[in-house]
Design an enzyme around this catalytic site. Structure first.
Site, PDB file in Angstrom:
ATOM      1  CD  GLU A  77      -2.763  -1.148   2.527  1.00 20.94           C
ATOM      2  OE1 GLU A  77      -3.698  -1.953   2.578  1.00 20.94           O
ATOM      3  OE2 GLU A  77      -2.508  -0.334   3.445  1.00 20.94           O
ATOM      4  CG  HIS A 127      -0.372   1.063   6.001  1.00 24.87           C
ATOM      5  ND1 HIS A 127      -1.538   0.794   6.689  1.00 24.87           N
ATOM      6  CD2 HIS A 127       0.639   0.713   6.843  1.00 24.87           C
ATOM      7  CE1 HIS A 127      -1.234   0.304   7.884  1.00 24.87           C
ATOM      8  NE2 HIS A 127       0.089   0.258   7.999  1.00 24.87           N
TER       9      HIS A 127
END
EC number: 3.4.13.22
Length: 253
Positions: free
Chosen positions: A214, A217
């Site tokens: 991600e 993230h």
């Protein structure tokens, strides 16, 4: 939207996906650091609580993080080129929201590809959403207040091109995707690569680690952060948002 960078940040290094069996074995120190709101920050730090805006059950209309995480977010935001701001889309996440996200992605993957066995479904789901857990010894990263989801916007509040949407569960969301699949010159993908690089480097230089699957993230102080940094213990266990009832109970003790 593309950025106005006049330089190309260094490439994002490739990292292995976390071995959750090892991550959840890292001891948790349990630092007593409070959750603080990010919405009171200076203009270089924007807040857009994505899950509350989407109407997800249990989501709060604020992005809460541990105090040490907030300080590092400010450091990252202030390191951005002039005219750009860091946008916080999620921080501390109630267990109910974590459960909802896990279950909806699991069911979506199951419907999309009925041939996947249980182990494959779990692995694919955990690529983008960790298991819902309030276990003090193995909490979900976002339940600790140490995990944050962030991106960058320009001076007009328009999000920079990152190649995928936030929470898009596709291989293209992996942080190093455009390093492994080099885009053409002067393309939206090239802009996305450079913007991801910028986000990655201002965040990691502020002390965060990145979840490789991600681009948005980042972690500080939780078990995922400890695993990627090789730390002997995590700083943060599960956290809870303070309530008026708990405040009254403490004041009456």
């Amino acid at each position: 939207m593309t950025s106005s960078l006049t330089f190309t940040p260094p490439a994002i290094p490739s990292h292995d996906e976390p071995d959750w069996s090892q991550v959840t074995c890292i001891p948790v120190k349990g630092c007593d650091s409070p959750l603080v709101p990010t919405s009171l920050g200076p203009s270089c730090l924007k807040v857009y609580p994505a899950y509350a805006r989407l109407g997800i059950p249990g989501a709060v209309n604020e992005c809460l993080v541990r105090r040490a995480v907030y300080q590092r977010l400010l450091q990252a935001a202030r390191a951005l080129p002039e005219g750009l701001s860091l946008v916080v889309m999620d921080g501390w996440r109630p267990w109910r929201v974590q459960q909802y996200l896990f279950e909806t992605l699991y069911q979506s993957l199951k419907t999309h590809d009925p041939s996947l066995c249980e182990a494959q479904l779990l692995a694919r789901t955990r690529e983008f959403v960790s298991l819902p857990s309030r276990d003090p010894d193995a909490p979900s990263p976002h339940l600790t207040g140490g995990a944050v989801d962030v991106t960058i916007c320009d001076a007009d509040g328009l999000l920079l091109e990152m190649g995928t949407l936030f929470d898009e569960a596709t291989p293209e969301s992996h942080a190093d995707y455009f390093e492994r699949h080099p885009p053409g010159v002067d393309t939206p993908q090239a802009a996305a690569r450079d913007n991801r690089r910028l986000l990655y480097h201002v965040m990691t230089q502020a002390g965060f680690t990145n979840l490789p699957s991600e681009w948005w993230h980042f972690d500080f102080g939780d078990q995922l952060w400890a695993w990627y940094r090789g730390e002997p213990e995590a700083l943060f266990g599960p956290a809870e948002m303070d309530s008026i009832e708990s405040l009254w109970k403490r004041s009456l003790q």
